[in-house]
Scaffold this motif. Structure first.
Motif, PDB file in Angstrom:
ATOM      1  N   GLN A  37       0.921  -1.107  -0.129  1.00  0.00           N
ATOM      2  CA  GLN A  37       0.014  -0.050  -0.051  1.00  0.00           C
ATOM      3  C   GLN A  37       0.760   1.339  -0.046  1.00  0.00           C
ATOM      4  OE1 GLN A  37      -2.308   0.468   3.693  1.00  0.00           O
ATOM      5  NE2 GLN A  37      -3.547   2.152   2.538  1.00  0.00           N
ATOM      6  N   ALA A  38       1.971   1.241   0.661  1.00  0.00           N
ATOM      7  CA  ALA A  38       2.774   2.377   0.909  1.00  0.00           C
ATOM      8  C   ALA A  38       3.638   2.683  -0.544  1.00  0.00           C
ATOM      9  CB  ALA A  38       3.778   2.178   2.136  1.00  0.00           C
ATOM     10  N   LEU A  39       4.010   1.551  -1.007  1.00  0.00           N
ATOM     11  CA  LEU A  39       4.458   1.485  -2.457  1.00  0.00           C
ATOM     12  C   LEU A  39       3.701   2.278  -3.605  1.00  0.00           C
ATOM     13  CD1 LEU A  39       6.676  -1.621  -2.385  1.00  0.00           C
ATOM     14  CD2 LEU A  39       7.674   0.587  -2.579  1.00  0.00           C
ATOM     15  N   LEU A  89      11.335  -4.777  -5.304  1.00  0.00           N
ATOM     16  CA  LEU A  89      12.246  -5.191  -6.503  1.00  0.00           C
ATOM     17  C   LEU A  89      11.973  -5.117  -7.884  1.00  0.00           C
ATOM     18  CD1 LEU A  89      15.253  -6.189  -7.021  1.00  0.00           C
ATOM     19  CD2 LEU A  89      14.654  -8.285  -6.828  1.00  0.00           C
ATOM     20  N   SER A  90      10.620  -5.594  -8.029  1.00  0.00           N
ATOM     21  CA  SER A  90       9.820  -5.583  -9.244  1.00  0.00           C
ATOM     22  C   SER A  90       9.714  -4.145  -9.563  1.00  0.00           C
ATOM     23  CB  SER A  90       8.807  -6.599  -9.196  1.00  0.00           C
ATOM     24  OG  SER A  90       7.698  -5.919  -8.403  1.00  0.00           O
ATOM     25  N   VAL A 139      10.004   3.238  -9.188  1.00  0.00           N
ATOM     26  CA  VAL A 139      10.384   3.799  -8.520  1.00  0.00           C
ATOM     27  C   VAL A 139      11.893   4.072  -8.492  1.00  0.00           C
ATOM     28  CG1 VAL A 139       8.847   3.582  -6.664  1.00  0.00           C
ATOM     29  CG2 VAL A 139      10.823   1.986  -6.823  1.00  0.00           C
ATOM     30  N   ARG A 140      12.665   4.946  -7.867  1.00  0.00           N
ATOM     31  CA  ARG A 140      13.984   5.264  -8.089  1.00  0.00           C
ATOM     32  C   ARG A 140      14.943   4.969  -6.713  1.00  0.00           C
ATOM     33  NH1 ARG A 140      14.808  10.764  -8.924  1.00  0.00           N
ATOM     34  NH2 ARG A 140      13.745  10.302 -10.917  1.00  0.00           N
ATOM     35  N   PRO A 141      15.780   3.791  -6.708  1.00  0.00           N
ATOM     36  CA  PRO A 141      16.627   3.617  -5.734  1.00  0.00           C
ATOM     37  C   PRO A 141      17.698   4.712  -5.454  1.00  0.00           C
ATOM     38  CG  PRO A 141      17.246   2.213  -7.038  1.00  0.00           C
ATOM     39  CD  PRO A 141      16.077   2.950  -7.619  1.00  0.00           C
ATOM     40  N   VAL A 142      17.884   5.268  -4.270  1.00  0.00           N
ATOM     41  CA  VAL A 142      18.864   6.253  -4.185  1.00  0.00           C
ATOM     42  C   VAL A 142      20.231   5.814  -3.288  1.00  0.00           C
ATOM     43  CG1 VAL A 142      17.324   8.238  -4.694  1.00  0.00           C
ATOM     44  CG2 VAL A 142      17.835   7.576  -2.300  1.00  0.00           C
ATOM     45  N   GLY A 143      19.996   4.596  -2.654  1.00  0.00           N
ATOM     46  CA  GLY A 143      21.071   3.947  -1.469  1.00  0.00           C
ATOM     47  C   GLY A 143      20.535   3.031  -0.945  1.00  0.00           C
ATOM     48  N   LEU A 179      21.006  -8.566  -5.069  1.00  0.00           N
ATOM     49  CA  LEU A 179      19.904  -8.253  -5.852  1.00  0.00           C
ATOM     50  C   LEU A 179      19.765  -6.752  -6.444  1.00  0.00           C
ATOM     51  CD1 LEU A 179      17.234 -10.216  -3.581  1.00  0.00           C
ATOM     52  CD2 LEU A 179      18.262 -10.918  -5.918  1.00  0.00           C
ATOM     53  N   LEU A 180      20.523  -6.000  -5.658  1.00  0.00           N
ATOM     54  CA  LEU A 180      20.631  -4.827  -6.330  1.00  0.00           C
ATOM     55  C   LEU A 180      22.189  -4.326  -6.262  1.00  0.00           C
ATOM     56  CD1 LEU A 180      17.868  -2.853  -4.082  1.00  0.00           C
ATOM     57  CD2 LEU A 180      17.729  -3.457  -6.640  1.00  0.00           C
ATOM     58  N   PRO A 181      22.846  -4.971  -7.596  1.00  0.00           N
ATOM     59  CA  PRO A 181      24.306  -4.623  -7.698  1.00  0.00           C
ATOM     60  C   PRO A 181      24.437  -3.307  -8.049  1.00  0.00           C
ATOM     61  CG  PRO A 181      23.366  -5.964  -9.429  1.00  0.00           C
ATOM     62  CD  PRO A 181      22.461  -5.833  -8.539  1.00  0.00           C
ATOM     63  N   ASP A 182      23.859  -2.724  -8.880  1.00  0.00           N
ATOM     64  CA  ASP A 182      24.153  -1.153  -9.321  1.00  0.00           C
ATOM     65  C   ASP A 182      23.547  -0.133  -8.175  1.00  0.00           C
ATOM     66  OD1 ASP A 182      24.986  -2.415 -11.668  1.00  0.00           O
ATOM     67  OD2 ASP A 182      22.890  -2.384 -12.424  1.00  0.00           O
TER      68      ASP A 182
END
Length: 324
Positions: free
Chosen positions: A189-191, A210-211, A218-222, A231-234
């Motif tokens: 729900q939050a996502l 992840l999907s 959505v954008r990961p910042v760290g 699972l998030l090597p970049d």
């Protein structure tokens, strides 16, 4: 006289039989109840069924998953803590019920996770990642912190579980950010609201997000960890970005039994579950679902719970965290 002799012989035979020790049936000889403190379909439920099937085959008895959600997992955890210590009630329990809630995050905890439970093995863990809505003008965590400080009171951050509350609270306090916390009852729900822009920031667990990260919603910042995630090597770590790394408040699961369960039973369960978690097919299946397998000794699991309890006690006190 014959009757007397017969009775005497019968008594002697009965006495001899009574003197022969009765051998207990080997464990297990009936189905095993596995309590999961979350609803059916949850990550915990999925994990329980992933390991439950091969464990059932190894032990030769059904593993019956029993979902008992409630009060930030303390309902299910208490059921394990108060069950008979015979090896037929186990729990696949989490950091919420074993560290965060008894550390002060949740009221009404009526068990001691150190004294009332026996730890069989750690099972798996999940990582967390700092996310933003795609309209937020920041590509990295330092850029995001700078943006928030330039716009006090403008941004809202969401949380959908215990880890999200803790990491979000840490970031807000450590960097003195003027942001508003918007708690949700569930991470999906939050996502959804993060994607739509109702909230702009969130620290979410990797399995749930992840999907959406991979699809660019959505954008990961760290990531708040010492090493990059498999699972998030970049996605760079906070340390790589020049930020302090928070204490480890990632999600984790442990297989536990009531205190007083015989060592022979605990050792048997540890042996079988560790073997399952190290099997290539199971490891691949867990990673595909964003679980990091973490098999351990009984002693390692016991110490990890104690260490995490102290981490959560400190963070809850320092950040004045609570389940809202």
């Amino acid at each position: 006289m014959k009757i007397v002799r017969w009775l005497a012989g019968f008594a002697a035979a009965a006495s001899l039989l009574a003197a022969i020790p009765v051998t207990a049936q080997p464990y297990p000889n009936k189905p095993i109840r596995l309590i999961v403190p979350f609803a059916a379909g949850s990550a915990s439920d999925i994990l329980a069924r992933m390991i439950g099937e091969p464990l059932s085959q190894a032990l030769g008895q059904p593993i019956i998953v029993d979902n008992k959600p409630g009060n930030n997992t303390t309902v299910g955890t208490e059921l394990v803590a108060t069950a008979p210590p015979d090896g037929y009630t186990l729990g696949l329990l989490t950091n919420s019920g074993l560290a965060a809630s008894p550390g002060g995050l949740t009221s009404g905890v009526r068990y001691d996770p150190v004294k009332d439970l026996s730890y069989i093995t750690l099972v798996a863990s999940v990582n967390y990642v700092w996310l933003v809505n795609n309209d937020v003008d920041a590509k990295t965590a330092p850029e995001l912190i700078k943006l928030i400080k330039a716009n006090p009171g403008k941004y809202n951050y969401a949380s959908g579980n215990t880890g999200g509350i803790a990491y979000g609270g840490y970031l807000k306090n450590a960097h003195k950010l003027d942001v508003t916390h918007v708690p949700y009852k569930s991470t999906p729900q939050a996502l959804a609201d993060l994607i739509s822009g109702h909230v702009q920031l969130m620290v979410a667990d990797v399995p749930a997000s992840l999907s959406m990260i991979r699809s660019g919603k959505v954008r990961p910042v760290g990531v708040p960890a010492p090493q990059r995630y498999v699972l998030l090597p970049d996605v760079p770590t906070f340390a790589e970005l020049g930020l302090p790394t928070p204490p480890n408040m990632d999600g984790w699961w442990a297989l536990v039994a009531p205190a007083g369960t015989p060592d022979a039973i605990l050792d048997r369960l540890n042996k079988e579950v560790v073997k399952i978690l190290k099997a290539d097919a199971i490891k691949a299946k867990l990673l595909q679902s964003s679980f990091m397998p973490t098999p351990s000794t009984r002693q390692q699991a016991t110490q990890y719970q104690k260490d995490q309890l102290q981490v959560w006690k400190t963070m809850i006190k320092d950040l004045d965290l609570k389940v809202e």
